[in-house]
Design an enzyme around this catalytic site. Structure first.
Site, mmCIF file in Angstrom:
data_model
loop_
_atom_site.group_PDB
_atom_site.id
_atom_site.type_symbol
_atom_site.label_atom_id
_atom_site.label_comp_id
_atom_site.label_asym_id
_atom_site.label_seq_id
_atom_site.Cartn_x
_atom_site.Cartn_y
_atom_site.Cartn_z
ATOM 1 C CG HIS A 2 10.617 -8.194 0.726
ATOM 2 N ND1 HIS A 2 9.571 -8.271 1.615
ATOM 3 C CD2 HIS A 2 10.410 -9.175 -0.187
ATOM 4 C CE1 HIS A 2 8.759 -9.261 1.252
ATOM 5 N NE2 HIS A 2 9.248 -9.823 0.154
ATOM 6 C CG ASP A 4 2.512 -4.183 -4.958
ATOM 7 O OD1 ASP A 4 3.715 -4.075 -5.256
ATOM 8 O OD2 ASP A 4 2.064 -5.128 -4.290
HETATM 9 C C1 GLA Z 1 4.274 -7.034 -2.006
HETATM 10 C C2 GLA Z 1 3.894 -5.713 -1.319
HETATM 11 C C3 GLA Z 1 4.797 -4.581 -1.787
HETATM 12 C C4 GLA Z 1 6.281 -4.962 -1.666
HETATM 13 C C5 GLA Z 1 6.535 -6.337 -2.294
HETATM 14 C C6 GLA Z 1 7.957 -6.800 -2.064
HETATM 15 O O1 GLA Z 1 4.016 -6.961 -3.363
HETATM 16 O O2 GLA Z 1 2.551 -5.386 -1.569
HETATM 17 O O3 GLA Z 1 4.522 -3.412 -1.060
HETATM 18 O O4 GLA Z 1 6.693 -4.922 -0.338
HETATM 19 O O5 GLA Z 1 5.639 -7.318 -1.786
HETATM 20 O O6 GLA Z 1 8.834 -5.965 -2.712
#
Ligand code: GLA
Length: 334
Positions: free
Chosen positions: A20, A150
């Site tokens: 986050h 991600d």
């Molecule tokens: C999900 C989102 C990412 C990131 C994470 C928390 O995986 O797709 O972009 O914000 O949550 O770190």
């Protein structure tokens, strides 16, 4: 147009620390893992037809596609979002999808599907551009305002390395993983980011930034000016997490794994208390993991509200879960 079968695969990812933080341009330290989404098939002029071993219904539509959010079955929206973002650059594709990344587990099964799709549809952009395209596709197709972590991890993975990513600059510094440690993932519960508090957390971070400016540049003392106590706690998580990522990367580089493990557990506590993205089940899994001999640290990983915990342990320790390895980025295979 006729070509022989083509295969593309994208890894999933696990985040060692820095959750986050990406959507405020902060720091993260994930690695691409040896669990994959693979697409095999042939190019077509303008039809997309994909069957998935994990889904009862196939997805089929014609290019160009303008409303990817309306595609049914719903898993096809990720595919359609990528096709929509690629516009006239997308080829059609007829093929099969297989996946060893558990769905809804916080290991980026959706980013892997997006990135493998982009490759199958003929995307030839750079890893950063491909990640941005797939991030936009996710927002377009399912409305989740996710950060870049991600997609960028799976387009940029490097074997045996975690990636220190600055999500504002979009720069990546590989950090070699020590050979005497292992990374273990424990699945806790399935969840969907679409129906979680994810978007609300993004909005709360925006509110904090209206008051103190970019959280990636803020320090803890400046947060006192945020009068809403929930928003202040959210901001405190982000600011302290960025600092933990910096320290964790430095500790991995110097081999101070014990201290790095402690930071993981601190990160978990911050996500639990200040960001409220953990669950009682995840908390007890982290507690039992860190009580085991040879475990340096553990934390929830990814978006939270369920999903997985990640554990850093001595290579010889006995720890339940899936041991994962850091692998290379998504690519064409075979
Ligand atoms: C999900 C989102 C990412 C990131 C994470 C928390 O995986 O797709 O972009 O914000 O949550 O770190």
């Amino acid at each position: 147009m006729s070509e022989g079968p083509l295969s593309y695969q994208s890894p999933g990812r696990v985040n060692l620390i820095g959750d986050h933080t990406d959507y405020t341009g902060g720091l993260v330290l994930p690695m691409a893992i040896n669990r994959y989404t693979k697409i095999t098939g042939t190019r077509t002029p303008s039809t997309i037809r994909l069957r998935s071993q994990n889904e009862p219904e196939p997805v089929e539509f014609e290019l160009p596609i303008s409303s990817p959010e309306k595609i049914s079955p719903s898993w096809g929206r990720y595919v359609a979002g990528v096709a929509a973002e690629m516009r006239s650059h997308a080829h059609g594709f007829d093929g099969e999808i297989s996946c060893t990344i558990p769905i809804g587990a916080g290991l980026s099964s959706s980013a892997a599907l997006e990135v493998a799709t982009a490759l199958a549809l003929g995307d030839t952009s750079t890893s950063v551009e491909r990640a941005k395209l797939c991030q936009r596709a996710e927002f377009l197709s399912v409305g989740v305002p996710c950060g870049i972590m991600d997609q960028l991890t799976v387009t940029s993975g490097i074997r045996d390395h975690a990636l220190l990513i600055d999500c504002h600059e979009l720069t990546i510094s590989p950090v070699q993983l020590p050979t005497d440690v292992k990374v273990v993932v424990q699945f806790i519960a399935e969840r969907k980011l679409t129906s979680s508090g994810y978007s609300e957390r993004v909005a709360q971070c925006n509110s904090a930034e209206q008051i103190v400016g970019p959280l990636r540049l803020a320090d803890l003392s400046s947060l006192a000016s945020i009068s809403d106590l929930t928003v202040r706690r959210r901001a405190r998580h982000v600011v302290s997490e960025n600092q933990r990522v910096r320290e964790f990367a430095a500790m991995l580089r110097t081999g101070d794994i014990k201290s790095a493990g402690k930071l993981m557990t601190e990160s978990h506590n911050s996500l639990d208390h200040d960001f409220e993205t953990s669950t009682p089940q995840m908390n007890s899994a982290v507690e039992s993991a860190v009580a085991q001999p040879g475990v340096f640290g553990a934390r929830m990983t990814g978006g939270g509200f369920g999903g997985c915990i990640v554990i850093l342990a001595d290579a010889a320790a006995k720890v339940d879960g899936w041991q994962v390895r850091a692998v290379d980025a998504a690519s064409q295979i075979d």
